[in-house]
Design a protein around this motif. Structure first.
Motif, PDB file in Angstrom:
ATOM      1  N   ALA A  98       0.808  -1.222   0.000  1.00  0.00           N
ATOM      2  CA  ALA A  98       0.000   0.000   0.000  1.00  0.00           C
ATOM      3  C   ALA A  98       0.839   1.268   0.000  1.00  0.00           C
ATOM      4  CB  ALA A  98      -0.938  -0.006   1.206  1.00  0.00           C
ATOM      5  N   ASN A  99       2.080   1.182   0.476  1.00  0.00           N
ATOM      6  CA  ASN A  99       2.939   2.365   0.550  1.00  0.00           C
ATOM      7  C   ASN A  99       3.818   2.554  -0.680  1.00  0.00           C
ATOM      8  OD1 ASN A  99       2.054   3.109   3.142  1.00  0.00           O
ATOM      9  ND2 ASN A  99       3.455   1.643   4.084  1.00  0.00           N
ATOM     10  N   GLY A 100       3.896   1.541  -1.532  1.00  0.00           N
ATOM     11  CA  GLY A 100       4.724   1.659  -2.719  1.00  0.00           C
ATOM     12  C   GLY A 100       5.662   0.493  -2.910  1.00  0.00           C
ATOM     13  N   TYR A 122      14.226  -6.766   2.460  1.00  0.00           N
ATOM     14  CA  TYR A 122      15.552  -7.192   2.902  1.00  0.00           C
ATOM     15  C   TYR A 122      16.331  -6.032   3.521  1.00  0.00           C
ATOM     16  CZ  TYR A 122      14.503 -11.441   0.335  1.00  0.00           C
ATOM     17  OH  TYR A 122      13.910 -12.608  -0.098  1.00  0.00           O
ATOM     18  N   GLY A 123      16.014  -4.796   3.120  1.00  0.00           N
ATOM     19  CA  GLY A 123      16.672  -3.628   3.703  1.00  0.00           C
ATOM     20  C   GLY A 123      15.709  -2.730   4.458  1.00  0.00           C
ATOM     21  N   ASP A 124      14.434  -3.108   4.463  1.00  0.00           N
ATOM     22  CA  ASP A 124      13.376  -2.335   5.121  1.00  0.00           C
ATOM     23  C   ASP A 124      13.365  -0.878   4.644  1.00  0.00           C
ATOM     24  OD1 ASP A 124      11.223  -1.772   6.757  1.00  0.00           O
ATOM     25  OD2 ASP A 124      12.462  -1.347   8.529  1.00  0.00           O
ATOM     26  N   PHE A 125      13.274  -0.687   3.332  1.00  0.00           N
ATOM     27  CA  PHE A 125      13.163   0.659   2.788  1.00  0.00           C
ATOM     28  C   PHE A 125      12.264   0.636   1.554  1.00  0.00           C
ATOM     29  CE2 PHE A 125      17.122  -1.113   0.914  1.00  0.00           C
ATOM     30  CZ  PHE A 125      16.820  -1.054  -0.440  1.00  0.00           C
ATOM     31  N   TYR A 126      11.813   1.829   1.188  1.00  0.00           N
ATOM     32  CA  TYR A 126      10.977   2.007   0.003  1.00  0.00           C
ATOM     33  C   TYR A 126      11.725   2.822  -1.038  1.00  0.00           C
ATOM     34  CZ  TYR A 126       6.828   0.305   2.492  1.00  0.00           C
ATOM     35  OH  TYR A 126       5.920  -0.473   3.170  1.00  0.00           O
ATOM     36  N   LEU A 127      11.441   2.546  -2.303  1.00  0.00           N
ATOM     37  CA  LEU A 127      11.941   3.345  -3.408  1.00  0.00           C
ATOM     38  C   LEU A 127      10.813   4.248  -3.883  1.00  0.00           C
ATOM     39  CD1 LEU A 127      13.760   0.528  -5.436  1.00  0.00           C
ATOM     40  CD2 LEU A 127      14.790   2.116  -3.796  1.00  0.00           C
ATOM     41  N   ASP A 128      11.007   5.555  -3.799  1.00  0.00           N
ATOM     42  CA  ASP A 128       9.996   6.536  -4.225  1.00  0.00           C
ATOM     43  C   ASP A 128       8.605   6.166  -3.697  1.00  0.00           C
ATOM     44  OD1 ASP A 128      12.060   7.731  -5.610  1.00  0.00           O
ATOM     45  OD2 ASP A 128      11.472   6.930  -7.567  1.00  0.00           O
ATOM     46  N   PRO A 129       8.437   6.084  -2.368  1.00  0.00           N
ATOM     47  CA  PRO A 129       7.152   5.644  -1.811  1.00  0.00           C
ATOM     48  C   PRO A 129       5.994   6.559  -2.177  1.00  0.00           C
ATOM     49  CG  PRO A 129       8.527   6.640  -0.117  1.00  0.00           C
ATOM     50  CD  PRO A 129       9.400   6.459  -1.319  1.00  0.00           C
ATOM     51  N   LYS A 130       4.798   5.974  -2.178  1.00  0.00           N
ATOM     52  CA  LYS A 130       3.576   6.716  -2.494  1.00  0.00           C
ATOM     53  C   LYS A 130       2.909   7.274  -1.246  1.00  0.00           C
ATOM     54  CE  LYS A 130       4.126   5.666  -6.791  1.00  0.00           C
ATOM     55  NZ  LYS A 130       4.660   6.700  -7.717  1.00  0.00           N
ATOM     56  N   GLN A 131       3.253   6.722  -0.091  1.00  0.00           N
ATOM     57  CA  GLN A 131       2.764   7.190   1.199  1.00  0.00           C
ATOM     58  C   GLN A 131       3.961   7.382   2.129  1.00  0.00           C
ATOM     59  OE1 GLN A 131      -0.434   7.907   1.705  1.00  0.00           O
ATOM     60  NE2 GLN A 131      -1.103   7.098  -0.272  1.00  0.00           N
ATOM     61  N   PRO A 132       3.859   8.259   3.145  1.00  0.00           N
ATOM     62  CA  PRO A 132       4.988   8.470   4.056  1.00  0.00           C
ATOM     63  C   PRO A 132       5.416   7.170   4.736  1.00  0.00           C
ATOM     64  CG  PRO A 132       3.349  10.201   4.334  1.00  0.00           C
ATOM     65  CD  PRO A 132       2.721   9.165   3.443  1.00  0.00           C
ATOM     66  N   VAL A 133       6.743   6.942   4.772  1.00  0.00           N
ATOM     67  CA  VAL A 133       7.297   5.718   5.351  1.00  0.00           C
ATOM     68  C   VAL A 133       8.485   6.063   6.246  1.00  0.00           C
ATOM     69  CG1 VAL A 133       6.556   4.309   3.384  1.00  0.00           C
ATOM     70  CG2 VAL A 133       8.843   5.359   3.379  1.00  0.00           C
ATOM     71  N   THR A 134       9.028   5.057   6.903  1.00  0.00           N
ATOM     72  CA  THR A 134      10.169   5.278   7.797  1.00  0.00           C
ATOM     73  C   THR A 134      11.452   5.524   7.011  1.00  0.00           C
ATOM     74  OG1 THR A 134       9.166   3.912   9.506  1.00  0.00           O
ATOM     75  CG2 THR A 134      11.537   4.286   9.670  1.00  0.00           C
ATOM     76  N   ASN A 135      11.730   4.674   6.031  1.00  0.00           N
ATOM     77  CA  ASN A 135      12.955   4.802   5.234  1.00  0.00           C
ATOM     78  C   ASN A 135      12.597   4.949   3.754  1.00  0.00           C
ATOM     79  OD1 ASN A 135      14.891   4.423   7.391  1.00  0.00           O
ATOM     80  ND2 ASN A 135      14.243   2.276   7.423  1.00  0.00           N
TER      81      ASN A 135
END
Length: 312
Positions: A11-13, A18-31
């Motif tokens: 839902a966030n993008g 494996y690294g607990d991060f998002y690439l260009d997320p669509k919703q606010p995230v931690t990383n």
């Protein structure tokens, strides 16, 4: 071994568990690892943001304190680690600070292109090729019949227009490229710029990308026929639908914004079909994963040579 689930959508993008991060997320995230500053890739209110200096500067201009709680600036080619995954930014040629995101995990190289282009552009760092096991490419214009025209020939169309021009373009990226190209290839034109574009221009100049002569819009100036080109963002362009005494043009690479050859400058900041094929040839991936468009043509093209997966 290539991990089939190294990236997945939720839902966030686009998420890397494996690294607990998002690439260009669509919703606010931690990383959040941000490829470039366009609003469809760089949103506000993430906790930790990893991006290039230019990307962060544009985000701060747009979002202020909401650009991110903690901002990590990384130079091109300077690797850093997020959650056990080594990350390196590689120039993408899309706009200043735009980056391909190279992710290395357990000996496998995954390259997320973000938006990119191969056409020459004096207003950003040129696209650079790197080898990767998995190429995660945008496929905005991944159709065999799509070939972007020469942007120089497009901008030279302005030379044949002897009245003032109202030129619509996106405020971040496109407008600055147009200013520089008009100065280079239609130097007799005098450039006026909408006030909302000027602060963006200042960041370009600070980052070392000279745009050439231009000035802020003045109503009295446009009342004289001196071959003015007034560059405005889309909302202003649309509000001047009944403007008289000017030639209305819109600069875009998007098909749905193409009016006709007389009323459009076809200038794209994305890779076309041949550019994507060249990128694949230079990257030499074992697999191709497609995003942001239609990937089925690439799947058909490489069916006997490279495995292609459509992520969206």
């Amino acid at each position: 071994m290539i991990l089939d689930d190294f990236l997945s959508f939720n839902a966030n993008g686009l998420y890397c568990s494996y690294g607990d991060f998002y690439l260009d997320p669509k919703q606010p995230v931690t990383n959040a690892i941000i490829s470039h500053a366009h609003a469809d890739h760089a949103i506000a209110s993430n906790t930790s943001v990893y991006a290039t200096e230019a990307t962060i500067a544009f985000m701060q201009l747009r979002y202020g304190k909401l650009a991110g709680k903690v901002l990590y600036t990384a130079a091109y080619y300077a690797s850093f680690n997020v959650g056990g995954v080594d990350i390196t930014f590689i120039p993408a040629g899309h706009m200043p600070g735009s980056a391909q995101i190279l992710m290395e995990y357990k000996g496998i190289r995954y390259l997320y292109t973000g938006d990119y282009k191969l056409q020459p552009d004096a207003t950003c760092e040129p696209m650079e090729f790197v080898k990767a096991d998995v190429l995660i490419t945008e496929s905005t214009f991944a159709e065999p019949n799509t070939s972007h025209p020469d942007p120089v020939e497009e901008i030279k169309k302005l030379n044949d227009i002897k009245i003032n021009i109202l030129l619509g373009a996106y405020a971040l990226g496109k407008s600055q490229r147009l200013i520089r190209m008009i100065n280079d290839y239609a130097p007799q034109k005098k450039i006026l710029v909408h006030h909302r574009i000027m602060p963006i221009n200042a960041i370009y100049e600070k980052m070392g990308f000279a745009l050439g002569k231009h000035q802020i819009y003045g109503r009295k100036l446009m009342k004289t026929q001196e071959e003015w080109v007034y560059i405005v963002p889309p909302f202003t362009f649309d509000s001047y639908i009944r403007a008289v005494g000017v030639k209305r043009l819109f600069a875009s690479g998007w098909k749905n914004l193409q009016v006709n050859t007389q009323d459009t400058l076809f200038i794209s900041d994305h890779a076309d079909w041949n550019d994507i094929i060249k990128t694949v040839e230079q990257t030499q991936p074992q697999q191709i994963w497609t995003l942001h468009g239609e990937g089925r043509h690439l799947k058909e093209h490489f069916k006997n040579d490279i495995f292609v997966k459509l992520l969206n």
